[in-house]
Design a protein around this motif. Structure first.
Motif, short mmCIF file in Angstrom:
data_model
loop_
_atom_site.label_atom_id
_atom_site.label_comp_id
_atom_site.label_asym_id
_atom_site.label_seq_id
_atom_site.Cartn_x
_atom_site.Cartn_y
_atom_site.Cartn_z
N ASP A 90 38.80 51.72 46.87
CA ASP A 90 40.11 51.60 46.20
C ASP A 90 40.58 50.16 46.07
OD1 ASP A 90 40.10 54.36 46.14
OD2 ASP A 90 41.24 54.56 48.01
N LEU A 91 39.77 49.21 46.52
CA LEU A 91 40.18 47.81 46.46
C LEU A 91 39.50 47.10 45.30
CD1 LEU A 91 39.85 46.93 50.29
CD2 LEU A 91 41.95 47.51 49.05
N PRO A 92 40.27 46.51 44.38
CA PRO A 92 39.64 45.73 43.30
C PRO A 92 38.95 44.50 43.88
CG PRO A 92 42.06 45.86 43.02
CD PRO A 92 41.73 46.52 44.30
N ASP A 93 37.83 44.10 43.29
CA ASP A 93 37.04 42.98 43.81
C ASP A 93 37.85 41.71 44.00
OD1 ASP A 93 34.88 44.57 43.92
OD2 ASP A 93 33.82 43.69 42.20
N ASP A 94 38.78 41.47 43.07
CA ASP A 94 39.49 40.19 43.10
C ASP A 94 40.73 40.21 44.00
OD1 ASP A 94 40.97 41.87 41.49
OD2 ASP A 94 41.76 40.20 40.29
N ALA A 95 40.94 41.33 44.73
CA ALA A 95 42.17 41.42 45.53
C ALA A 95 42.09 40.57 46.80
CB ALA A 95 42.42 42.88 45.92
N ARG A 96 43.27 40.07 47.21
CA ARG A 96 43.43 39.57 48.57
C ARG A 96 43.82 40.78 49.40
NH1 ARG A 96 48.31 36.09 48.12
NH2 ARG A 96 48.69 37.50 46.40
N VAL A 97 43.17 40.95 50.56
CA VAL A 97 43.43 42.14 51.36
C VAL A 97 44.03 41.74 52.71
CG1 VAL A 97 42.43 44.22 52.37
CG2 VAL A 97 41.48 43.28 50.25
N LEU A 98 45.15 42.35 53.03
CA LEU A 98 45.80 42.11 54.33
C LEU A 98 45.68 43.38 55.15
CD1 LEU A 98 47.76 40.46 56.22
CD2 LEU A 98 49.65 41.51 54.93
N ILE A 99 45.17 43.24 56.37
CA ILE A 99 45.01 44.40 57.25
C ILE A 99 46.17 44.45 58.25
CG2 ILE A 99 43.45 45.62 58.83
CD1 ILE A 99 42.06 44.95 56.19
N ASN A 123 38.43 31.21 52.42
CA ASN A 123 38.91 31.30 53.80
C ASN A 123 39.26 32.72 54.22
OD1 ASN A 123 41.26 31.25 52.16
ND2 ASN A 123 42.49 30.59 53.90
N LEU A 124 39.38 32.89 55.54
CA LEU A 124 39.82 34.14 56.14
C LEU A 124 41.01 33.77 57.02
CD1 LEU A 124 37.63 36.83 57.87
CD2 LEU A 124 39.56 35.83 59.10
N ALA A 125 42.12 34.49 56.87
CA ALA A 125 43.32 34.17 57.64
C ALA A 125 43.45 35.12 58.82
CB ALA A 125 44.55 34.25 56.75
N LEU A 126 43.66 34.54 59.98
CA LEU A 126 43.68 35.33 61.21
C LEU A 126 44.97 35.04 61.97
CD1 LEU A 126 41.72 37.13 62.89
CD2 LEU A 126 40.91 35.03 63.98
N LEU A 127 45.58 36.08 62.50
CA LEU A 127 46.81 35.92 63.28
C LEU A 127 46.47 36.12 64.76
CD1 LEU A 127 49.89 35.50 62.76
CD2 LEU A 127 50.12 37.99 62.84
N THR A 128 46.76 35.11 65.56
CA THR A 128 46.43 35.21 66.99
C THR A 128 47.67 34.96 67.84
OG1 THR A 128 45.94 32.87 67.41
CG2 THR A 128 44.15 34.20 66.46
N THR A 169 45.28 39.53 67.29
CA THR A 169 46.34 40.52 67.08
C THR A 169 45.82 41.70 66.27
OG1 THR A 169 47.03 39.56 64.97
CG2 THR A 169 48.08 38.68 66.97
N GLY A 170 44.69 41.50 65.60
CA GLY A 170 44.13 42.53 64.72
C GLY A 170 44.49 42.28 63.27
N ILE A 171 45.57 41.54 63.05
CA ILE A 171 46.05 41.28 61.68
C ILE A 171 45.24 40.15 61.07
CG2 ILE A 171 48.03 40.49 60.32
CD1 ILE A 171 49.81 41.93 62.42
N LEU A 172 44.64 40.43 59.92
CA LEU A 172 43.88 39.39 59.23
C LEU A 172 43.94 39.62 57.73
CD1 LEU A 172 40.90 40.65 58.18
CD2 LEU A 172 40.43 40.56 60.62
#
Ligand code: UD1
Ligand code: CA
Length: 454
Positions: A90-99, A123-128, A169-172
């Motif tokens: 369900d995710l378009p290829d060009d999407a930015r995805v936030l978990i 890049n990959l964004a990570l919340l710690t 935190t799991g959020i990325l």
């Protein structure tokens, strides 16, 4: 910029809640945790919100209409990586995805906006967060230059890695294109036999992406809920924030620890709010409003200078300037009180429109009624608005005086300046300025002797 898609993981069992209610439906500030997360995702401008459900899926699904979220079913909980993989089609290829996570309800929008703001394919964004006691969490492994290399889970970590205080935190956030190439390659050969989402960090590094790390302003923003103790901790943190906001905006609180806000408020200046007051839904309070202890105020608009005395319940009402309410008043939906009105102790109102300066001071029920200006409703007056099948209207004109213990049998109209004698049962309309008396005539019997015991 590429569209933002949010994936919320909410398939886990939450067995430590010991509850028939799925964990993510337990409320914080009167709203299901999952709904807080969905609301935040919406505020971020997500094009689509995908929620991965499993345990209690039917109940979770029923809590929201299908237009708001795309439900993704994870029939077996094989790990966080497996959970996100269920949403890939369900995710378009060009999407930015936030978990995000259905049991981490209070992450601030700004914290997440900073993560997804300049996210791209590189890049990959990570919340710690840094924790004094990191036990149980995935550890952030950095190289000698301080660059993030990987996340290792508690159960897979070496003794040396257990010393790391910076945790996941799991959020990325990362682009869908990368998720689609990495997630299918995850393996579950680890201590828990799960497909770890956290393994994609090392993959990102391998593929030459940079890992951008940020931290929340307050660790409560990323605090998850596993049991009712943690739920209560989050609730209290949330309520402290609300109390601080109220004080910043101009309300004096008798005790910032004894007030609960379960909804949204707007306020003026110089308010006084006593202890144990609960606000629900949408509440708007003008300046110089005073609220006594133990009041519950829901979906209400209260104008400048009004005073709500102790233990009053206000639900779906509009209260005019300088009105005096309570103590122990119950205003139900459809109550509209004009300026300078008084509704006193043990009075219940419902769908009652009350004109300026009118008073209902003691022990009355006024429902389906409209009162003009300067009406005085005596103690114990009841509008008999219901015949067991239908509801009827009572209308009292300007300046009407209703004597105590009157029953107004609706439908009934009393004209302006009319007077009703105490103890009357009024079944017929009364014209303006008339006196209506409708009660048994008093007889005084002289020489009456009380019965004696045989
Ligand atoms: C996860 C992270 C860990 C992090 C911690 C923060 C992984 C492998 N580990 O560990 O690094 O420090 O969160 O709390 O990601 N879920 C599903 N389907 C599944 C598995 C989980 O929907 O198959 C949901 C759960 O409902 C839960 C969340 O994902 O809300 C986290 O899962 P959980 O198993 O609790 O991960 P942790 O072991 O806490
Ligand atoms: Ca967890």
């Amino acid at each position: 910029m590429s569209p933002l898609h949010v994936v919320i993981l909410a398939a886990g069992q939450g067995s430590r809640m010991k509850s028939a209610l799925p964990k993510v439906l337990h409320p914080v500030a009167g709203k299901a945790m999952l709904h807080h997360v969905i609301e935040t995702a919406r505020q971020l401008g997500a094009e689509k919100i995908h929620t991965v459900i499993g345990h209690g899926a039917d109940q979770v699904r029923a809590s929201l209409d299908d237009a708001t979220v795309n439900w993704v079913l994870q029939t077996e909980q094989l790990g966080t990586g497996h959970a996100v993989a269920q949403a890939l089609p369900d995710l378009p290829d060009d999407a930015r995805v936030l978990i995000l996570y259905g049991d981490v309800p209070l992450t601030r929008k700004d914290t997440l906006e900073a993560m997804v703001g300049d996210l791209d394919d590189r890049n990959l964004a990570l919340l710690t967060v840094d924790m004094d006691n990191p036990h149980g969490y995935g550890r952030i492994v950095r190289d000698t230059d301080g660059q993030v290399q990987a996340i290792v889970e508690q159960k897979d970590a070496t003794a040396e890695q257990h010393e790391i205080k910076e945790v996941n935190t799991g959020i990325l956030a990362v682009s869908a294109r990368h998720l689609k190439s990495w997630l299918p390659t995850l393996s579950n050969s680890n201590a828990q036999g799960e497909y770890y989402l956290t393994d994609i960090i090392a993959m990102a590094v391998d593929h030459g992406l940079s890992v951008t790390v940020s931290q929340p302003l307050n660790p409560f923003e990323v605090q998850g809920v596993n049991n009712r103790l943690q739920l209560a901790e989050l609730e209290r943190w949330y309520q402290r924030q609300q109390a601080e906001w109220l004080m910043t905006e101009g309300a004096t609180l008798a005790d910032p620890a004894r007030i609960d806000v379960r909804g949204e408020m707007t306020i003026g200046n110089d308010l006084w709010i006593d202890i144990n007051v609960v606000f629900e839904g949408r509440v708007s309070l003008g300046s110089n409003v005073s609220i006594g202890p133990g009041c519950v105020i829901k979906d209400a608009t209260i104008a400048d200078g009004a005073e709500i005395k102790a233990h009053s319940l206000i639900d779906g009402a509009t209260i005019g300037a300088n009105a005096q309410i309570g103590p122990f008043a119950r205003l139900r939906p459809g109550t509209e009180l004009a300026a300078n009105t008084k509704v006193g102790n043990f009075v219940e109102t419902k769908k009652a429109v009350v004109g300026e300066g009118s008073k209902i001071n003691h022990l009355s029920y006024v429902g389906d009624a409209s009162l003009g200006r300067n009406v005085n409703v005596g103690a114990g007056t009841i509008t008999c608005n219901y015949d067991g099948v239908n509801k009827y209207q009572t209308e009292l004109g300007d300046g009407v005086f209703v004597g105590s213990n009157t029953s107004l049998v609706a439908p009934v109209t009393v004209g302006a300046e009319a007077t009703i004698g105490a103890g009357s049962t009024i079944t017929r309309n009364v014209s303006g300025s008339e006196l209506a008396v409708a009660r048994g005539k008093q007889r005084n019997i002289a020489g009456w002797e009380r019965p004696k015991k045989a």
